[in-house]
Each structure stands twice: as C-alpha cells, then as structure tokens.
Design an enzyme around this catalytic site. Structure first.
Site, PDB file in Angstrom:
ATOM      1  N   LYS A 150       0.878  -1.172   0.000  1.00 25.55           N
ATOM      2  CA  LYS A 150       0.000   0.000   0.000  1.00 25.55           C
ATOM      3  C   LYS A 150       0.913   1.220   0.000  1.00 25.55           C
ATOM      4  O   LYS A 150       1.464   1.596   1.037  1.00 25.55           O
ATOM      5  CB  LYS A 150      -0.891  -0.008   1.242  1.00 25.55           C
ATOM      6  N   THR A 168      -4.590   6.794   3.510  1.00 24.20           N
ATOM      7  CA  THR A 168      -5.133   8.024   4.066  1.00 24.20           C
ATOM      8  C   THR A 168      -6.401   7.717   4.861  1.00 24.20           C
ATOM      9  O   THR A 168      -7.034   6.681   4.688  1.00 24.20           O
ATOM     10  CB  THR A 168      -5.466   9.043   2.961  1.00 24.20           C
ATOM     11  N   GLY A 219      -7.968   5.310  -3.756  1.00 27.71           N
ATOM     12  CA  GLY A 219      -8.975   5.910  -4.618  1.00 27.71           C
ATOM     13  C   GLY A 219      -8.915   5.372  -6.032  1.00 27.71           C
ATOM     14  O   GLY A 219      -8.750   4.169  -6.247  1.00 27.71           O
TER      15      GLY A 219
END
Length: 243
Positions: free
Chosen positions: A37, A41, A112
């Site tokens: 990763k 966040t 995202g």
C-alpha cells in the site's frame, strides 16, 4: 516477476477486498505473496488500515505500507495538510521491484481511483503501473453510473499505455437491480473482454476460510479462481429478476 496493481473506478468500490481475494487465492496455491500500500489516508497511526484487513482475510503477513496520513483525502492533499513529505512513487517502484525479485506475486493497492494524485507534481498510480510494466486490475461498482466511471478509467489507462489485467466487480449484491444486471454486458463491452470476477457484497465480513471460498468463486481462472463470466452473466442478466 509478477506484479499486479489494483485500482478502482472511484473510492469505496472494494479495492481492499479484491486485493485480499487475489492474495488469498495465490497464497492458497502456495505462491509467495507480498502486498503493498504506497499510501494510506484516513487512518491515524496505531489504527488498523487496509493492510490489516488484507492480513486478516488472506492470512498474508508480507505486507508493506510506505506512508500514512490521518485525513481522508488524496495522498497529495493529506500529506500537505499533515505537513509531511508526500509519497514518492519512484521510490515505491524501486521497493516493489526488490520485493518482486523474491516473491511470486506482488500486489499493489492504490488509493482511490487511477488518477488520484500522490504528490503536487501529479504522480498517480497509473504512473507507478507504467514504470513497473504491471497490468492493472480495475475494481468497479455494479450499479448505475459505473459504466461511465469504468469507461473513463480504461480510456485513461489506454492513453497512458497501461495494460488492463481485468475488470472485477467489488461487491455484487444478493438481489441486483435492473441497472446492475444490465451493466454486466456493457462492462464487458467497455473492457472488450469478459469480466475477471465479482466478489459478493459483504465478503469483507467473512472469516478467512469462508473468504477463501468466496475469493476462489469470485475471481477468474487467470487469477487462480473459478469465476465464469458467461455463466455469471447468464444467471444475472436482464430478465432474470423473476427466476
């Protein structure tokens, strides 16, 4: 060397569950698997993040997180707000290459969507995939709006010379609506290939043994699973809601 990058058509589409599924199926076949990763966040230090979920579901302990920021923003914006250095994806690429030298599979889960910025220069997970020569698994929603999001993501990948490994639906419900059933054929048309999988909604709440079964059923043979896109489409296509 085998590296797969996992991205989504937007946030909250099931990237972590799909990453865990890919890891679980590969590990069950005896492959050495590392999961990366680059930037997490929305999670403060000391709290479990996405890799903790991958570890719990897939039983893979070889996990690597390179940066963490508390605000639920893009990595670039979260780093600015925290007053911390941004994630440097060129450094991440070097580390992934090192891991790939001694692992059968390295999975890299983005934050995202494909073009979310990791720094103020605009570096994205698409750049990382291109530098690594890695194919990308695109995780998509099943519902209304997913066709546009998926088409935009795949077009951006093609424009950047990034290879598609497959489109996987991150959370397929027990009772799909008309839009979801109709989207199956259109998602395949957009991708110009059969679906590469569909994980059941709620898979992230399963115990590891149950999750492995769901992962195997929900991923295509190219990823070590038994998912058959034609059978899935025939079972859930338009007109099947009353059968």
């Amino acid at each position: 060397m085998s590296v797969l990058v996992i991205t989504g058509t937007c946030t909250g589409v099931g990237k972590t569950v799909v990453t865990a599924a890919l890891a679980a199926v590969a590990a069950a076949r005896g492959a050495s698997v590392a999961v990366v990763k680059p930037g997490q966040t929305g999670v403060v230090p000391g709290e479990p993040g996405d890799l903790a979920e991958v570890r719990r579901l897939a039983g893979v302990e070889d996990v690597h997180e390179f940066a963490r920021f508390p605000d639920p923003l893009s990595p670039a914006a979260a780093a600015r707000r925290a007053g911390l250095p941004p994630v440097r994806l060129p450094d991440v690429a070097k580390r992934v290459q090192e891991l790939a030298g001694s692992r059968r599979l390295v999975l890299v889960e983005g934050a995202g969507g494909l073009l979310v910025r990791y720094d103020d220069e605009g570096t994205t997970i698409a750049d990382l995939a291109r530098w690594l020569g890695a194919a990308v698994v695109v995780v998509a929603r099943p519902d209304l709006g997913t066709l546009n999001h998926t088409a935009l993501t795949l077009e951006a990948m093609a424009h950047r010379g990034v290879q598609l490994a497959g489109v996987v639906i991150g959370a397929w419900p027990d009772a799909p609506d008309l839009a979801m059933r109709s989207n199956l054929q259109d998602l395949e048309t957009i991708a110009a290939r059969p679906l590469a999988g569909a994980l059941p909604a709620g898979a992230g709440a399963l115990d590891p043994a149950e999750f492995l079964v769901a992962a195997h059923r929900g991923l295509a043979p190219a990823f070590g699973g038994s998912f058959d896109a034609a059978t899935f489409r025939d079972s859930y296509g338009p007109g099947k809601e009353n059968t």
